[in-house]
Design an enzyme around this catalytic site. Sequence first.
Site, PDB file in Angstrom:
ATOM      1  N   GLY A 199       0.814  -1.231   0.000  1.00 35.26           N
ATOM      2  CA  GLY A 199       0.000   0.000   0.000  1.00 35.26           C
ATOM      3  C   GLY A 199       0.837   1.265   0.000  1.00 35.26           C
ATOM      4  N   LEU A 200       1.882   1.265  -0.799  1.00 33.10           N
ATOM      5  CA  LEU A 200       2.848   2.373  -0.739  1.00 33.10           C
ATOM      6  C   LEU A 200       2.526   3.540  -1.661  1.00 33.10           C
ATOM      7  CD1 LEU A 200       6.145   0.245  -0.831  1.00 33.10           C
ATOM      8  CD2 LEU A 200       5.135   1.346   1.180  1.00 33.10           C
ATOM      9  N   ASN A 232      -2.909   5.596  -5.941  1.00 35.68           N
ATOM     10  CA  ASN A 232      -3.075   4.376  -6.738  1.00 35.68           C
ATOM     11  C   ASN A 232      -4.054   3.493  -5.956  1.00 35.68           C
ATOM     12  OD1 ASN A 232      -2.756   1.669  -7.535  1.00 35.68           O
ATOM     13  ND2 ASN A 232      -0.591   1.902  -8.022  1.00 35.68           N
ATOM     14  N   SER A 255      -3.369  -0.328  -5.305  1.00 35.30           N
ATOM     15  CA  SER A 255      -2.301  -0.550  -4.321  1.00 35.30           C
ATOM     16  C   SER A 255      -2.854  -0.388  -2.910  1.00 35.30           C
ATOM     17  CB  SER A 255      -1.138   0.420  -4.595  1.00 35.30           C
ATOM     18  OG  SER A 255      -0.487   0.824  -3.418  1.00 35.30           O
ATOM     19  N   HIS A 280       9.533   4.656  -2.348  1.00 36.13           N
ATOM     20  CA  HIS A 280       9.896   3.290  -2.779  1.00 36.13           C
ATOM     21  C   HIS A 280      10.262   3.246  -4.255  1.00 36.13           C
ATOM     22  CE1 HIS A 280       5.663   3.390  -4.004  1.00 36.13           C
ATOM     23  NE2 HIS A 280       5.833   2.270  -4.684  1.00 36.13           N
ATOM     24  N   GLU A 298       7.758  10.457 -14.425  1.00 32.75           N
ATOM     25  CA  GLU A 298       7.406   9.042 -14.257  1.00 32.75           C
ATOM     26  C   GLU A 298       7.594   8.245 -15.546  1.00 32.75           C
ATOM     27  OE1 GLU A 298       5.528   7.532 -11.235  1.00 32.75           O
ATOM     28  OE2 GLU A 298       6.390   9.191 -10.125  1.00 32.75           O
ATOM     29  N   ARG A 349       1.926  13.395 -10.565  1.00 38.01           N
ATOM     30  CA  ARG A 349       3.293  12.862 -10.522  1.00 38.01           C
ATOM     31  C   ARG A 349       4.219  13.373 -11.624  1.00 38.01           C
ATOM     32  NH1 ARG A 349       3.320   6.426  -9.261  1.00 38.01           N
ATOM     33  NH2 ARG A 349       1.543   6.250  -7.853  1.00 38.01           N
ATOM     34  N   HIS A 381      -1.172   7.783 -13.524  1.00 39.71           N
ATOM     35  CA  HIS A 381      -0.368   7.923 -14.746  1.00 39.71           C
ATOM     36  C   HIS A 381      -1.337   8.034 -15.927  1.00 39.71           C
ATOM     37  CE1 HIS A 381       3.020   5.445 -12.689  1.00 39.71           C
ATOM     38  NE2 HIS A 381       3.356   6.721 -12.673  1.00 39.71           N
ATOM     39  N   ASP A 386      -1.168   6.515 -18.638  1.00 41.79           N
ATOM     40  CA  ASP A 386      -1.424   5.226 -19.292  1.00 41.79           C
ATOM     41  C   ASP A 386      -2.510   4.408 -18.589  1.00 41.79           C
ATOM     42  OD1 ASP A 386      -0.096   4.092 -17.126  1.00 41.79           O
ATOM     43  OD2 ASP A 386       1.554   3.237 -18.288  1.00 41.79           O
ATOM     44  N   ASN A 415      -1.483  -4.356  -7.515  1.00 37.79           N
ATOM     45  CA  ASN A 415      -0.657  -3.239  -7.057  1.00 37.79           C
ATOM     46  C   ASN A 415      -0.795  -2.043  -8.011  1.00 37.79           C
ATOM     47  OD1 ASN A 415       0.692  -3.038  -4.668  1.00 37.79           O
ATOM     48  ND2 ASN A 415       2.375  -4.384  -5.264  1.00 37.79           N
ATOM     49  N   CYS A 446       1.759  -1.241 -18.038  1.00 45.29           N
ATOM     50  CA  CYS A 446       2.737  -0.779 -17.029  1.00 45.29           C
ATOM     51  C   CYS A 446       3.984  -1.645 -17.038  1.00 45.29           C
ATOM     52  CB  CYS A 446       2.158  -0.867 -15.625  1.00 45.29           C
ATOM     53  SG  CYS A 446       0.727   0.146 -15.347  1.00 45.29           S
TER      54      CYS A 446
END
Length: 463
Positions: free
Chosen positions: A27-28, A32, A35, A145, A182, A223, A259, A261, A375, A381
């Site tokens: 869950g970082l 998202n 995630s 991360h 990104e 981002r 993102h 995408d 995630n 991706c």
Amino acid sequence: MDPNDQSAATVEANFDSLVGPTHNYAGLAHGNLLSAEHAGLVAYPRQAAMQGLDKMRRLRSLGLTQGVLPPQVRPDVEFLRSVGVSGADDAAVIARAARETPRLLASAASSSSMWAANAATVSPAADTSDGRVHLTTANLVTNAHRAIEPPQTTRTLRAIFRDESRFAVHDALPATPDYADEGAANHTRFAREHGDAGVELFVYGRLGPGEGSVAIPRRFPARQTLEASRAIARLHGLDGKGVVYAQQHPEAIDAGVFHNDVIAVGNGPVLLAHELAFADRDDTLASLGKACEARGFELCHVEIGSADVPLELAIKRYLFNSQLVTLPRGGMALIAPTDCQDEPRIVEALDRIVADASNPIGAVHYVDVRQSMQNGGGPACLRLRVVLGPQDREGVAPGVILTDDLGGKLEGWIERHYREQLNPADLADPKLLEECRTALDELTGILEIGSIYPFQRDAVTVW
Ligand code: SUG
């Protein structure tokens, strides 16, 4: 002549990263939603890696060139030391992190380099001023991360795109919020054919300082900055006529589109996008249309509206995180996640697109990458697209191009080295780092890319 023989053609190769042995759900990634939803779940690294490999094999079976990128070493003990988690040796550092700051350990252990679309932004030789393929490593500064990935990413890319007369691999942009970048996840290239000069669309979420103001998301971070995208266009020597900048819709970011995408995909002359992808839809389409026209082709815009597939549903099922690929025999196929398959509204929208002769999309192939999806990483991706002419291909490390033989070796490698499952608590196990190093050491041998990891270099005694 074999219709699949592409040796004289300029092709788009997909380089997928193998999922790493520490694949887990922590869950970082703020903003998202998948995630966050799956944080703390038991992960299945072996299955995750096999799902990724199966996707690569599937693309290859369609006649496409498929490359393999190696994962990064995790947990990243140097990162832990750099933020003050000290210890007599690596095991002591990991034990202390597990005891005192488990979230930092999770950041250090993430297998997030698997999402190769965030490794770099790539401009094909036909678009750049020096006629080389340019790659700029993404700095990924928005999340800790991910911000630890760039140095190894650059080393890996330089080992693979090794001929400097064909490739320029740039270091990541300065790691500051003004240059938040990104990679290819916010970049799409359009062209009549892959080898022709194209139009590069850079999508940003916010401006850099002193650039005026635009509406920005309120809930989740944007981002990518316009300043970062501009810097990449400069580094790659892109001709201004072939570059379009567009702002992501802030409401889309707030709905979970971290993102571009996740909400749009392009290939050749085709843009497949949700109506809420861009802040100013009409202006973006007009600029893109004009730039494509100047390059001698017509933009083929395929839109899915909210009435057919609401934004939230498109995000949940990752409809737009599909790969749109040109098949060697002609026409295009969409490589979509299986998660779309049991959602009637999405299937209906895709059926309509396939039946519509005014676009070249003639088929949808579904791939199961659920371990990554949980995630927030779908089929698109997991891959980095690199357009390669015949000469460029000679400058790529040959051992990373997927063949039947390499596929078999990688399957055996995954079976030998990956754990079947990983709980959040398992990240405290110091054996995991040893297992990861052993696996990656063997992998660099299989891919024939030499010593790319610091632990391999440190092991060499210099007299
Ligand atoms: O940066 N997820 C990644 C997913 C990246 C998807 N890439 C593209 N859309 N191109 C991210 O949000 C989750 C890790 C965790 O929570 O354990 C994560 O980093």
